[in-house]
Design a protein around this motif. Structure first.
Motif, PDB file in Angstrom:
ATOM      1  N   HIS A 222       0.799  -1.235   0.000  1.00 47.71           N
ATOM      2  CA  HIS A 222       0.000   0.000   0.000  1.00 47.71           C
ATOM      3  C   HIS A 222       0.829   1.281   0.000  1.00 47.71           C
ATOM      4  N   ASP A 223       2.079   1.193   0.439  1.00 50.22           N
ATOM      5  CA  ASP A 223       2.912   2.391   0.509  1.00 50.22           C
ATOM      6  C   ASP A 223       3.897   2.492  -0.661  1.00 50.22           C
ATOM      7  N   GLU A 224       3.714   1.661  -1.682  1.00 47.65           N
ATOM      8  CA  GLU A 224       4.540   1.713  -2.884  1.00 47.65           C
ATOM      9  C   GLU A 224       3.727   2.317  -4.024  1.00 47.65           C
ATOM     10  N   ASN A 225       4.397   2.633  -5.128  1.00 44.32           N
ATOM     11  CA  ASN A 225       3.737   3.261  -6.276  1.00 44.32           C
ATOM     12  C   ASN A 225       3.159   2.187  -7.191  1.00 44.32           C
ATOM     13  N   TRP A 226       1.843   2.046  -7.177  1.00 46.22           N
ATOM     14  CA  TRP A 226       1.164   1.016  -7.982  1.00 46.22           C
ATOM     15  C   TRP A 226       1.412   1.209  -9.468  1.00 46.22           C
ATOM     16  N   LYS A 227       1.685   2.428  -9.895  1.00 45.54           N
ATOM     17  CA  LYS A 227       1.870   2.714 -11.321  1.00 45.54           C
ATOM     18  C   LYS A 227       3.048   1.938 -11.912  1.00 45.54           C
TER      19      LYS A 227
ATOM     20  N   TYR B 207       9.676  12.490 -17.284  1.00 45.36           N
ATOM     21  CA  TYR B 207       9.256  12.784 -15.916  1.00 45.36           C
ATOM     22  C   TYR B 207       9.000  11.466 -15.184  1.00 45.36           C
ATOM     23  N   PRO B 208       9.415  11.357 -13.922  1.00 46.64           N
ATOM     24  CA  PRO B 208       9.245  10.079 -13.199  1.00 46.64           C
ATOM     25  C   PRO B 208       7.778   9.772 -12.907  1.00 46.64           C
ATOM     26  N   LEU B 209       7.510   8.510 -12.578  1.00 41.79           N
ATOM     27  CA  LEU B 209       6.172   8.101 -12.156  1.00 41.79           C
ATOM     28  C   LEU B 209       5.941   8.640 -10.747  1.00 41.79           C
ATOM     29  N   VAL B 210       5.037   9.573 -10.619  1.00 43.08           N
ATOM     30  CA  VAL B 210       4.808  10.220  -9.342  1.00 43.08           C
ATOM     31  C   VAL B 210       3.895   9.359  -8.473  1.00 43.08           C
ATOM     32  N   HIS B 211       4.304   9.188  -7.231  1.00 42.16           N
ATOM     33  CA  HIS B 211       3.497   8.480  -6.235  1.00 42.16           C
ATOM     34  C   HIS B 211       2.721   9.554  -5.468  1.00 42.16           C
ATOM     35  N   GLU B 212       1.474   9.799  -5.890  1.00 40.99           N
ATOM     36  CA  GLU B 212       0.724  10.937  -5.375  1.00 40.99           C
ATOM     37  C   GLU B 212       0.127  10.746  -3.994  1.00 40.99           C
ATOM     38  N   PHE B 213      -0.118   9.510  -3.602  1.00 39.56           N
ATOM     39  CA  PHE B 213      -0.965   9.309  -2.430  1.00 39.56           C
ATOM     40  C   PHE B 213      -0.471   8.134  -1.604  1.00 39.56           C
ATOM     41  N   GLU B 214      -0.147   8.401  -0.343  1.00 43.93           N
ATOM     42  CA  GLU B 214       0.184   7.337   0.597  1.00 43.93           C
ATOM     43  C   GLU B 214      -0.664   7.566   1.846  1.00 43.93           C
ATOM     44  N   PRO B 215      -1.753   6.835   1.959  1.00 48.89           N
ATOM     45  CA  PRO B 215      -2.678   7.085   3.065  1.00 48.89           C
ATOM     46  C   PRO B 215      -2.084   6.722   4.420  1.00 48.89           C
ATOM     47  N   ASP B 216      -2.421   7.503   5.427  1.00 56.46           N
ATOM     48  CA  ASP B 216      -2.040   7.204   6.811  1.00 56.46           C
ATOM     49  C   ASP B 216      -3.205   6.425   7.421  1.00 56.46           C
ATOM     50  N   ILE B 217      -3.209   5.147   7.143  1.00 56.69           N
ATOM     51  CA  ILE B 217      -4.329   4.282   7.522  1.00 56.69           C
ATOM     52  C   ILE B 217      -4.508   4.209   9.032  1.00 56.69           C
ATOM     53  N   GLU B 218      -3.404   4.076   9.756  1.00 56.61           N
ATOM     54  CA  GLU B 218      -3.501   3.964  11.209  1.00 56.61           C
ATOM     55  C   GLU B 218      -4.167   5.193  11.826  1.00 56.61           C
TER      56      GLU B 218
END
Length: 146
Positions: free
Chosen positions: A59-64, A116-127
């Motif tokens: 979940h904290d990696e770039n799925w793209k 341009y690199p693959l941007v990882h826009e969103f890393e949710p703070d689930i806790e």
């Protein structure tokens, strides 16, 4: 605009509806994007998963980086989707289309400069979301099977 308070269990209701729509049993922790979810594989393993069941990454990696990517970077490719003279110049911009490798669903489109690199826009703070916002335990496969 809502003029009144939302139901206290609104997030749970939405999550239940989304869970009913998919054919897999891993509990949805949060909706991540259209067709994508963070799901619990175990108590401490959370992955990004598509509607079809394809698992991308933690979940904290770039799925793209795990998606199928079509890059439109020529006049001919732009003209497949844009009217003449209404698209970006291929020397300055490229259109990246990200697809699920499992079902070929279009998941996202970005328009960026070439290279341009693959941007990882969103890393949710689930806790924090579960502990401080909705004050519920994070779903686990073990809790779902009981």
């Amino acid at each position: 605009m809502m003029s009144d308070y939302k139901d206290a269990d609104r997030f749970q209701q939405v999550r239940d509806v989304l869970q009913d729509r998919v054919d897999w049993d891993d509990p949805i922790i949060i909706p991540y994007a259209e067709h994508l979810y963070v799901v619990a594989k175990s108590e401490d393993e959370w992955v990004i998963k598509c509607d079809c069941g394809h698992e991308f990454c933690e979940h904290d990696e770039n799925w793209k980086a795990d998606a199928l990517i079509n890059v439109r970077d020529s006049e001919e490719e732009y003209l497949e989707i844009y009217p003449k003279d209404m698209h970006p110049h291929p020397d300055y911009m490229e259109l990246r289309e990200f697809f699920c490798p499992g079902c070929n669903t279009l998941l996202e489109v970005t328009n960026v400069m070439p290279g341009y690199p693959l941007v990882h826009e969103f890393e949710p703070d689930i806790e924090t979301f579960y502990e401080e916002w909705i004050e519920e335990p994070i779903p686990t496969p073990e809790a779902r099977s009981t």
